[in-house]
Scaffold this motif. Structure first.
Motif, PDB file in Angstrom:
ATOM      1  N   ARG A   1       5.251  15.551   2.956  1.00 39.47           N
ATOM      2  CA  ARG A   1       5.395  16.906   2.796  1.00 39.47           C
ATOM      3  C   ARG A   1       6.941  17.069   2.180  1.00 39.47           C
ATOM      4  N   TRP A   2       7.891  16.271   2.829  1.00 38.88           N
ATOM      5  CA  TRP A   2       9.318  16.424   2.403  1.00 38.88           C
ATOM      6  C   TRP A   2       9.430  15.674   0.792  1.00 38.88           C
ATOM      7  N   LEU A   3       8.935  14.583   0.868  1.00 32.35           N
ATOM      8  CA  LEU A   3       9.080  13.674  -0.438  1.00 32.35           C
ATOM      9  C   LEU A   3       8.445  14.832  -1.525  1.00 32.35           C
TER      10      LEU A   3
ATOM     11  N   TYR B   1      -8.474   9.354  -4.430  1.00 30.63           N
ATOM     12  CA  TYR B   1      -8.963  10.166  -3.711  1.00 30.63           C
ATOM     13  C   TYR B   1      -9.815  11.427  -4.260  1.00 30.63           C
TER      14      TYR B   1
ATOM     15  N   MET C   1       0.525  12.140  -1.618  1.00 27.14           N
ATOM     16  CA  MET C   1      -0.283  11.264  -0.763  1.00 27.14           C
ATOM     17  C   MET C   1      -0.346   9.796  -1.232  1.00 27.14           C
ATOM     18  N   GLU C   2      -0.511   9.816  -2.583  1.00 28.72           N
ATOM     19  CA  GLU C   2      -0.503   8.371  -3.347  1.00 28.72           C
ATOM     20  C   GLU C   2       0.914   7.712  -2.951  1.00 28.72           C
ATOM     21  N   ARG C   3       1.976   8.417  -3.081  1.00 28.41           N
ATOM     22  CA  ARG C   3       3.309   7.949  -3.067  1.00 28.41           C
ATOM     23  C   ARG C   3       3.566   7.174  -1.680  1.00 28.41           C
ATOM     24  N   VAL C   4       3.081   7.946  -0.576  1.00 29.29           N
ATOM     25  CA  VAL C   4       3.225   7.270   0.773  1.00 29.29           C
ATOM     26  C   VAL C   4       2.036   6.550   1.328  1.00 29.29           C
ATOM     27  N   GLY C   5       1.216   6.456   0.475  1.00 28.95           N
ATOM     28  CA  GLY C   5      -0.367   5.767   1.110  1.00 28.95           C
ATOM     29  C   GLY C   5      -0.976   6.507   2.165  1.00 28.95           C
ATOM     30  N   VAL C   6      -1.067   7.634   1.994  1.00 34.76           N
ATOM     31  CA  VAL C   6      -2.125   8.132   3.293  1.00 34.76           C
ATOM     32  C   VAL C   6      -3.544   7.815   2.909  1.00 34.76           C
ATOM     33  N   LYS C   7      -4.065   7.211   4.009  1.00 37.84           N
ATOM     34  CA  LYS C   7      -5.448   6.560   4.050  1.00 37.84           C
ATOM     35  C   LYS C   7      -6.441   7.982   4.407  1.00 37.84           C
ATOM     36  N   ALA C   8      -7.105   8.372   3.539  1.00 39.83           N
ATOM     37  CA  ALA C   8      -7.905   9.660   3.897  1.00 39.83           C
ATOM     38  C   ALA C   8      -9.101   9.678   2.696  1.00 39.83           C
TER      39      ALA C   8
ATOM     40  N   VAL D   1      -2.004  15.372  -4.204  1.00 42.36           N
ATOM     41  CA  VAL D   1      -2.534  13.955  -4.401  1.00 42.36           C
ATOM     42  C   VAL D   1      -1.521  12.942  -4.652  1.00 42.36           C
TER      43      VAL D   1
ATOM     44  N   PHE E   1       9.259   0.675   6.078  1.00 38.77           N
ATOM     45  CA  PHE E   1       9.579   0.500   4.438  1.00 38.77           C
ATOM     46  C   PHE E   1       9.668   1.526   3.750  1.00 38.77           C
ATOM     47  N   LEU E   2       8.778   2.464   4.064  1.00 39.22           N
ATOM     48  CA  LEU E   2       8.791   3.875   3.441  1.00 39.22           C
ATOM     49  C   LEU E   2      10.415   4.409   3.457  1.00 39.22           C
TER      50      LEU E   2
ATOM     51  N   GLU F   1       4.983   0.032   7.747  1.00 39.60           N
ATOM     52  CA  GLU F   1       4.838   0.731   6.659  1.00 39.60           C
ATOM     53  C   GLU F   1       5.879   1.940   6.745  1.00 39.60           C
TER      54      GLU F   1
ATOM     55  N   VAL G   1      -2.873   4.507  -4.054  1.00 33.35           N
ATOM     56  CA  VAL G   1      -4.271   4.492  -3.467  1.00 33.35           C
ATOM     57  C   VAL G   1      -4.765   5.211  -4.194  1.00 33.35           C
TER      58      VAL G   1
ATOM     59  N   LEU H   1       4.351   3.508  -1.065  1.00 32.39           N
ATOM     60  CA  LEU H   1       5.326   4.111  -2.349  1.00 32.39           C
ATOM     61  C   LEU H   1       4.917   3.429  -3.659  1.00 32.39           C
TER      62      LEU H   1
ATOM     63  N   THR I   1       0.901  -1.318   0.007  1.00 31.08           N
ATOM     64  CA  THR I   1      -0.174  -0.021   0.043  1.00 31.08           C
ATOM     65  C   THR I   1       0.914   1.117  -0.021  1.00 31.08           C
TER      66      THR I   1
END
Lengths: 329, 500
Positions: free
Chosen positions: B408-410, A14, B379-386, B376, B436-437, B433, A11, A7, A5
């Motif tokens: 933010r830093w990415l 949104y 957020m997708e790259r780190v997989g923020v669930k929201a 967006v 892994f990140l 997670e 997902v 990198l 899930t």
């Protein structure tokens, strides 16, 4: 725990923007707007020509000075600060402007520029002390209020400086078409402020300082510079208000603007800006200023003792802060 | 002594306690165990009347009680020592102990003599000797904690709750605390002990109650269980925290950051370290050993007496974090809520706070469309669930909040990231997670400094480890030398002589 899930694998999906009713209701503009509508309707019943174009323009013209002061105040309060010196800075700036023209025989443009520079300088003074001196804004600007007021009185000997060239009155009572110049200036300043706050990085940084100054600084926001900038803006809007005031009175008044900081703060908090910073909209302040103007106007019409009006305004500020307080958990 | 039965508590639709039982006897130390978010703190807040339960009963000495507020709980003999102390920093130990219930003489003035005498008695009961008339801030953390305990006891607490009391103590101080607890146990006080350190549970506790996801799991005697069994009860399955495999960095890997000299205070050791491209450098040491301060001083956000460093071979000096940002160094602070995020703002505002240069339009203006797509994407790259980028930060879990900071830093394409306690307050799954990140980031050429108090994390993640003690680095270990024994020895003694 599956790693896929993170990198790379995404997902997707949104929702880009989810504007729904709840968000609209939570907007800080809602309560001020409701207040404005309620008060306007009441006024409409009380006086049948309230909604006439000429009366609306008249109210806006009366609002313009406080409305402009409140723009600078909005920037300051959004960062969680406060500027008590706006009224005194305005008076000092107007006095210097008139003094340069009348006493020193300078051309009008130089006088105006001098007045603006005074406001700018006192704003920088506040900003440096707050940002680099790490002193509480409320005390710094209180001190500046005393200093500016005192300097204005010393410079003028306590008397208004009159004898200005007649074209200066254009800023105070002139009209373009049917619309008073102060109203145009006010809308122009609000437009610029809106762009600054909503469409530039600077604006976002202003909000972020009010939201969480430590987080903003550690994320690389130059918090000291931003603070310097916002107090400078407040000084500048005070000086711009002074131009209108000078034009309206056709003189430099060292005693003008006493208690104007109260009205400016009232406009900001009635406009839904959180006194703790981080939350609020510039057009909320415009609504707040107009609302306050209508109230002043209305209280006058109804014939309420002017001294009682200040008491009422004080309670309105408390009420506005009380309503806004629930927004922060 | 204390019985809590089928306690339920919901916040809105979220049920955080689902029928929890807790029974504590007089004269025992009872451990309350569970992962972060299992409901321990909530349960204790219910006990103390700070929040009210949705359902369930509390009995003290067989009598059913319910407390509307903390004062009522205190009156009933419940005392709690919070994770964050509730002491007033500039008041003395005595003044703190009697705050809001000061003893007065006949004239209504403070009876300082009587208060001092009473305070002395209580501290003696605890077997603790500490300066009573100096401001609390001048005492050590352990001493402050003793003042807290003494304060609770001065209120005649018969039930004492200690919420993670050892988190910030040195081993000697922990031992002292345990002696105090044993003394209290002998006097018949019922103690509820919350801790994440399992070995402490075995040292001091008599019985254990385990919670998981707001549910009551089990109560048992300490003597009947072992470490593995406890962990299994806590997480629901036997899991080993998995760390991604460490890469083989060749010896000639380029140095991105060389800190030749960094001294915080004139009396502190001078630290020096370097960071190679694509590596994770661990900063280990006890709390207060200067790890965070050193990292902050590097960025110019903490006072220091001496600093010289090179970035990519060039001398640099940062006056404020904004300079570090420009040079490609980002900080992910220890306490996300206070230092990292603006929790009342949206995800998008938080991610783009220092990124506006990236989506600039016409020099000054923000390109709103680009801001949204970048957010967006990050957020997708780190997989923020929201639900979306407009969600407010305070609606997200700890793990997701941390991901927002990473995003933010990415988004900023940083070269060096400093993670301060990256997994504090994050549950086991989200931890994996984040690990892994972090590895993904180093594979992309990022270098990471990871400050952590959790030894397994330091050992599992770091390619090399700098060990801090007393304000600076005392040793750097790498490869097979990264063991908990070596690191602990360095952090507690500063040298390796006593190592096994």
């Amino acid at each position: 725990m599956p790693h896929d899930t993170t990198l790379g694998t995404s997902v997707r999906g949104y929702k880009k923007m989810n504007v729904n009713l709840r968000q609209v209701i939570r907007s800080p503009l809602v309560l001020p707007l409701v207040g404005l509508i309620v008060v306007s309707v009441l006024m409409g019943f009380a006086s049948e020509n309230f909604f006439s174009v000429s009366n609306i323009l008249n109210v806006l013209r009366q609002v313009s000075i406080n409305g402009i002061l409140a723009v600078g105040m909005t920037f300051v309060i959004l960062t969680g600060g406060i500027d008590l010196s706006v009224g005194a800075v305005m008076a000092f700036s107007g006095t210097i402007c008139a003094g340069l023209i009348v006493n020193m025989g300078m051309p009008g443009a130089v006088g105006l520029a001098g007045g603006l520079l005074v406001g700018l300088g006192l704003g920088v003074f506040n900003g440096v002390l707050v940002a680099w001196g790490r002193m509480p804004a409320i005390i710094v600007t209180l001190a500046t209020m005393g200093i500016a007021r005192g300097l204005g009185l010393i410079y003028s000997g306590g008397y208004p400086i009159s004898g200005l060239p007649s074209w200066i009155s254009w800023f105070g009572i002139g009209r373009i078409g049917n619309i008073p110049v102060p109203v145009i200036l006010m809308f122009l300043i609000y437009g610029i402020a809106w762009v600054l706050l909503e469409r530039t990085a600077f604006g976002r940084h202003v909000y972020s300082i009010g939201g969480n100054e430590t987080a903003a600084r550690l994320s690389g926001v130059k918090t000291q510079r931003i603070k310097l900038a916002i107090y400078t803006i407040s000084g500048l809007t005070s000086a711009l208000a002074a131009v209108i005031l000078t034009g309206r009175l056709m003189s430099g008044q060292p005693n003008a603007g006493v208690g104007f900081e109260l009205d400016a703060i009232a406009a900001v908090v009635m406009g839904g800006t959180s006194i703790a910073g981080g939350r609020g909209l510039i057009f909320g302040t415009l609504i707040g200023a107009v609302l306050l103007g209508i109230l002043n106007n209305g209280l006058n019409l109804v014939g309420i003792n002017p001294y009682l009006q200040d008491v009422i305004k004080g309670f309105i500020i408390l009420l506005a802060i009380y309503i806004g307080r629930g927004e922060r958990r | 002594m204390l019985e809590m039965n089928r306690i339920r508590k919901s916040f809105g639709k979220v049920e955080v306690l689902r029928g929890v039982d807790l029974e504590v006897r007089s004269g025992e130390v009872h451990a309350l165990l569970g992962e972060n978010g299992a409901g321990k703190s909530t349960l204790m807040k219910v006990l103390c009347g700070i929040i009210s339960a949705t359902d369930g009963t509390i009995r003290i000495n067989g009598e059913e009680r319910s407390f509307a507020n903390y004062d009522e709980a205190i009156a009933a003999g419940v005392g709690i020592v919070f994770q964050e102390f509730s002491l007033i920093p500039y008041l003395s130990a005595v003044e703190n102990m009697f705050l809001a219930r000061e003893l007065t003489n006949k004239l209504g003035l403070l009876d300082r003599k009587a208060m001092r005498k009473r305070a002395h008695e209580i501290l003696q009961l605890l077997g603790v000797d500490l300066p009573m008339n100096v401001p609390i801030t001048t005492l050590s953390i352990a001493e402050q904690q003793f003042v807290e305990i003494a304060k609770a006891l001065s209120l005649d607490a018969r039930i004492l709750v200690l919420d993670e009391p050892t988190a910030t103590l040195t081993p000697t101080e922990v031992e002292h605390l345990f002696n105090v607890l044993r003394e209290l146990r002998r006097k018949g006080v019922a103690i509820v002990f919350i801790s994440h350190h399992l070995e402490e549970i075995f040292q001091i506790c008599d019985r254990i109650t385990v919670l998981r996801d707001g549910e009551y799991i089990n109560t048992c005697n300490v003597s009947d269980v072992d470490n593995d069994r406890l962990v299994e009860m806590m997480v629901g399955r036997r899991i080993e925290q998995s760390f991604p495999t460490k890469p083989d960095l060749p010896d000639d890997t380029e140095l991105v950051l060389e800190v030749d000299e960094l001294q915080l205070k004139r009396t502190d050791p001078i630290s020096s370290f370097h960071l190679r491209k694509g590596e994770i450098l661990g900063f280990s040491g006890l709390v207060g050993s200067g790890r965070t301060e050193t990292a902050l001083a590097m960025l110019g956000a903490h006072p220091h007496t001496n600093r010289s460093m090179k970035l990519n071979g060039k001398d640099v000096s940062f006056a404020e974090p904004a300079d570090g940002l420009v040079a490609g160094i980002g900080l992910l602070p220890e306490s996300r809520k206070e230092q990292g995020l603006i929790t009342s703002f949206s995800i998008m505002r938080n991610i783009s706070i220092n990124n506006y240069g990236k989506y600039r339009k016409g020099r000054f203006f923000i390109d709103l469309t680009k801001e949204l797509t970048c957010t967006v994407e990050a957020m997708e790259r780190v997989g923020v669930k929201a639900n979306g980028p407009d969600d407010r930060l305070d609606t997200l879990s700890g793990g997701n909040q941390q991901k927002v900071v990473v995003a933010r830093w990415l988004n900023h394409d940083m070269k060096i990231l400093i993670f301060d306690e990256p997994t504090r307050g994050i549950d086991v799954g989200a931890k994996a997670e984040i690990y892994f990140l972090m590895r993904k980031l180093t594979e992309m050429g990022c270098s990471i400094i990871m400050i952590s108090s959790e030894l397994p994390e330091i050992i599992g993640m770091s390619d090399r480890v700098c060990v801090f003690r007393g304000g600076g680095i005392v040793a750097t270990v790498e490869g097979d030398d990264i063991t908990s024994e070596k690191i602990m020895t360095y952090s507690t003694t500063g040298k390796l002589e006593n190592a096994a």
